[in-house]
Each structure stands twice: as C-alpha cells, then as structure tokens.
Scaffold this motif. Structure first.
Motif, mmCIF file in Angstrom:
data_model
loop_
_atom_site.group_PDB
_atom_site.id
_atom_site.type_symbol
_atom_site.label_atom_id
_atom_site.label_comp_id
_atom_site.label_asym_id
_atom_site.label_seq_id
_atom_site.Cartn_x
_atom_site.Cartn_y
_atom_site.Cartn_z
ATOM 1 N N LEU A 1 0.744 -1.286 -0.021
ATOM 2 C CA LEU A 1 -0.142 0.043 -0.013
ATOM 3 C C LEU A 1 0.814 1.318 0.036
ATOM 4 O O LEU A 1 0.735 2.146 -1.004
ATOM 5 N N PRO A 2 1.654 1.339 0.864
ATOM 6 C CA PRO A 2 2.746 2.443 1.002
ATOM 7 C C PRO A 2 3.540 2.554 -0.561
ATOM 8 O O PRO A 2 3.805 3.709 -0.949
ATOM 9 N N THR A 3 3.941 1.559 -0.790
ATOM 10 C CA THR A 3 4.935 1.741 -2.104
ATOM 11 C C THR A 3 3.970 2.034 -3.235
ATOM 12 O O THR A 3 4.453 2.772 -4.172
ATOM 13 N N MET A 4 2.687 1.496 -3.230
ATOM 14 C CA MET A 4 1.994 2.180 -4.441
ATOM 15 C C MET A 4 1.434 3.617 -4.236
ATOM 16 O O MET A 4 1.556 4.121 -5.393
ATOM 17 N N ILE A 5 1.307 4.145 -3.153
ATOM 18 C CA ILE A 5 0.966 5.313 -2.926
ATOM 19 C C ILE A 5 2.126 6.198 -3.595
ATOM 20 O O ILE A 5 2.217 7.215 -4.318
ATOM 21 N N ARG A 6 3.609 5.751 -3.122
ATOM 22 C CA ARG A 6 4.759 6.510 -3.864
ATOM 23 C C ARG A 6 4.872 6.122 -5.329
ATOM 24 O O ARG A 6 5.247 7.291 -5.707
ATOM 25 N N LYS A 7 4.695 5.221 -5.677
ATOM 26 C CA LYS A 7 4.746 5.072 -7.078
ATOM 27 C C LYS A 7 3.860 5.865 -7.875
ATOM 28 O O LYS A 7 4.291 6.519 -8.985
ATOM 29 N N ARG B 1 2.748 10.862 -11.155
ATOM 30 C CA ARG B 1 1.926 12.129 -11.191
ATOM 31 C C ARG B 1 2.748 13.123 -11.365
ATOM 32 O O ARG B 1 2.896 14.008 -12.237
ATOM 33 N N VAL B 2 3.662 13.361 -10.454
ATOM 34 C CA VAL B 2 4.600 14.463 -10.258
ATOM 35 C C VAL B 2 5.547 14.367 -11.469
ATOM 36 O O VAL B 2 5.728 15.774 -12.064
ATOM 37 N N LYS B 3 6.339 13.416 -11.974
ATOM 38 C CA LYS B 3 7.275 13.521 -13.046
ATOM 39 C C LYS B 3 6.602 13.283 -14.362
ATOM 40 O O LYS B 3 7.161 13.393 -15.316
ATOM 41 N N GLY B 4 5.185 12.904 -14.415
ATOM 42 C CA GLY B 4 4.604 12.857 -15.677
ATOM 43 C C GLY B 4 4.750 11.423 -16.395
ATOM 44 O O GLY B 4 4.798 11.343 -17.685
ATOM 45 N N ASP B 5 5.108 10.488 -15.854
ATOM 46 C CA ASP B 5 5.538 9.140 -16.160
ATOM 47 C C ASP B 5 4.340 8.552 -17.137
ATOM 48 O O ASP B 5 3.128 8.618 -16.416
ATOM 49 N N ALA B 6 4.599 7.675 -18.030
ATOM 50 C CA ALA B 6 3.438 7.066 -18.740
ATOM 51 C C ALA B 6 2.890 5.932 -18.042
ATOM 52 O O ALA B 6 1.658 5.585 -18.030
ATOM 53 N N THR B 7 3.574 5.118 -17.118
ATOM 54 C CA THR B 7 3.197 4.088 -16.824
ATOM 55 C C THR B 7 3.874 3.754 -15.216
ATOM 56 O O THR B 7 4.790 4.342 -14.850
ATOM 57 N N VAL B 8 3.165 3.186 -14.543
ATOM 58 C CA VAL B 8 3.530 2.854 -13.311
ATOM 59 C C VAL B 8 3.548 1.242 -13.148
ATOM 60 O O VAL B 8 2.740 0.487 -13.197
ATOM 61 N N PRO B 9 4.849 0.544 -12.798
ATOM 62 C CA PRO B 9 5.107 -0.799 -12.690
ATOM 63 C C PRO B 9 4.728 -1.169 -11.438
ATOM 64 O O PRO B 9 5.218 -0.874 -10.469
ATOM 65 N N LEU B 10 3.919 -2.234 -11.561
ATOM 66 C CA LEU B 10 3.324 -2.864 -10.128
ATOM 67 C C LEU B 10 3.659 -4.322 -10.204
ATOM 68 O O LEU B 10 4.050 -5.028 -11.067
ATOM 69 N N TRP B 11 3.965 -5.056 -9.108
ATOM 70 C CA TRP B 11 4.218 -6.429 -9.001
ATOM 71 C C TRP B 11 3.273 -7.273 -9.095
ATOM 72 O O TRP B 11 2.071 -7.352 -8.568
#
Ligand code: GDP
Length: 315
Positions: A182-188, A193-203
C-alpha cells in the motif's frame, strides 16, 4: 491496566509502536518507557535484561520487529527469522524474568498457513505449511506468541498476542523495494503523477486478495485487549474487508489523481493468494474498526504529500 502503570512500548519509533504511544497518551496513560534502537539493542539479551531491571515496567507492549514487504521478506528470510526471533525471545523472556505481570505481543496474520481456510480463524495456527515468501518472519512470530502462551499457562502471567492483518497509515515505510504494497503504491503513483511518467510498474498479477487495516485502528485494538482482565491468548485484528491488489491499485491511482497506466510485472511474486482474517473473536468481545479504507487512504496520501513537502520522505 491502570492509568499510572509504567508501560514499556518496544519499537515506539515504528509505525505500530508510534500509533500505540499516541493511543496510550490519548487515553491518559502517561507513564511510558521507550528506548530508541541506538539506546537499546533488542537483539542483545544482556542489554534487554539490564533495561528491564533498571526500568521495572508494569506492562510491556512488544511492537518492535524487522518488517518489510514481499520483496524484503522473500530475499531475506534468514535475517527476518533471526532478528525477529531474538527480539521476541529477549523482550518476552526478559519481561518475565524482571517480574513484568502483563505483556502484549504483536505479530501478523502471515503466521497462518498459506492455504488456511478463509476468513482465517485463530484456530488455523500450525495446521498446515506456511507461505514461503515470509516464512522466516512467520516462524519468529509463532515462537514469540507460543512463548507468551507457555508463560501464561505455566507461570500465571497475563502475556497475550494480537495478530493484525496488513497494516498501513501514519509513519509507514515508503521504500519501493522493501516496503509493503500500500505505501509503495502511494509512492509509485505520486512519483508518476509529479514526473509525468506514462506507466506505473507494479508487482505480480494483481489477482491476490488482501485486507488492510489503518494502524490507528490496530492501536485502539491493542488498548482494548490490554484493558481486558482476561484476554484470549491470541486474537486477530482486521478490517474484514478484502480487495484484490488490482482494485487497490485502481483506488490509489484515483485517489492520487495519477493519469499513468498500470503495468504488471508477473516476474515478481504474488505471495499468498488470499489473506483475510476472521475477526469474529475480537468483534464478539466488543471491538470493531472505525477507519474505512477510503478515509484511511485519503489521510495517508495527504500525510505522504505533507512529508514529501517537508522533506522527511522522498518522492
Ligand atoms: P504480503 O501481503 O506479505 O504478500 O506483502 P506485500 O504487502 O509486500 O504485497 C502484497 C501483494 O501486493 C503481493 O501480491 C505483491 O505482488 C503485490 N504488489 C503489487 N505491486 C507491489 C509493489 O510495488 N510492492 C509490493 N511490496 N507489493 C506489490
């Protein structure tokens, strides 16, 4: 437990210990004893014995542990077993030897078998093999709760345990490698969002089911059982609500307002397929959780953003 009791909270700087200290203070228990890691090494039996002899607490609450998410646990079972077993043995046996009459030991529902019946009742303990990714941690916590049970049965001290489900909230660990989901997802999601990345890698695959409890609800449950004269040896604490990891990701994506797409890395482990604890025992005693996942998430994201703005947590 009396308001004037001298209460030792082991691990008061961690997420659970700090929540327990806040709850004790709010309830009027002001005579608390704490030690930082630097001041007292809980892996050292002689140091722990000397501490108890000096401070002579009436009550001990054992929140100290080496904790981590699936990444940290699955690559570090030896350390998780060794350190958590030493912490448990030293803090519980040290308390007994110093005459501490009351002790609450905290663990986690990962002590239950991988294929336990769902929701998992306390009676599922030691009925079949454990989940491999966090077997070391689980074995150490089982040893700790058994030590409490044996001392209570054989020596008459009221030493008992609480097993919380997956926790989150104030003071969590936001490490993307070692942290919990949960905290890891919040950070990712915040970083994307802040950096404008296109994807969020999850496990993993996103299909495992998990239950989440806000740490302030757990702290309230700790007080609840500590204030009982004759609590059960082992009590589960959970929210009773389970969601898939995929649903959790969607919730956090929405709550953070991150437009990035999610990509699932199925080379990373899923862990146990389902881990919902049966909370009928604690509910029958009169306790229930107060913080919904939606409210808890909103609060935790706001706290995370405030910590990033203050520079105490990295984006
Ligand atoms: P667990 O509940 O003991 O398995 O520990 P975690 O809280 O670390 O992981 C729960 C689930 O979340 C597992 O199925 C992971 O595969 C999944 N997951 C998805 N993305 C992540 C991530 O970024 N970090 C972590 N720790 N888990 C993730």
């Amino acid at each position: 437990m009396h308001k004037t009791d001298r209460i030792y909270v082991a691990g008061h700087r961690g997420m659970v210990g700090s929540a327990v200290v806040r709850a004790l203070n709010a309830a009027g228990y002001a005579n608390l004893v704490t030690r930082t890691h630097k001041e007292l090494n809980l892996l050292d039996p002689a140091a722990v014995r000397a501490f108890y002899a000096d401070e002579k607490p009436d009550v001990a609450v054992i929140c100290a542990a080496r904790v981590g998410g699936i990444g940290a646990n699955s690559s570090g079972n030896a350390t998780f077993l060794y350190e958590n077993a030493l912490i448990a043995m030293n803090t519980v046996m040290g308390a007994y030897e110093a005459g501490v009459k009351r002790l609450l030991f905290l663990g986690s529902t990962c002590i239950y078998p991988r294929m336990a019946p769902q929701p998992i009742p306390e009676s599922a303990l030691l009925t079949s093999p454990l989940e491999k990714t966090n077997e070391g941690y689980a074995l150490a916590k089982i040893a700790g709760l058994k030590l409490c049970e044996f001392l209570r049965r054989d020596k008459g001290v009221v030493y008992h345990s609480l097993m919380p489900t997956n926790l989150y909230g104030t003071g969590d660990n936001y490490d993307v490698v070692g942290g919990h989901v949960l905290p890891t997802m919040i950070r990712k999601f915040e970083t994307a969002r802040v950096k404008g990345d296109a994807t969020v890698p999850l496990w993993g695959t996103g299909t495992p089911l998990r239950e989440f409890l806000h740490v302030d609800d757990l702290a309230a449950a700790c007080l609840f059982v500590l204030e009982m004269e004759n609590p059960p040896d082992l009590v589960n604490v959970g929210s009773g609500v389970e969601i898939t990891i995929r649903e959790l990701a969607e919730k956090i994506k929405a709550a953070t307002g991150c437009p990035a797409a999610i990509s699932w890395d199925s080379t990373k482990p899923d862990g146990t397929p389902r881990k919902l604890c049966d909370t009928s025992l604690i509910r029958s005693l009169g306790w229930s959780p107060k913080i919904s996942l939606e409210d808890g998430l909103a609060r935790t994201i706001a706290e995370y953003r405030a910590s990033v703005a203050a520079g105490t947590v990295r984006l």
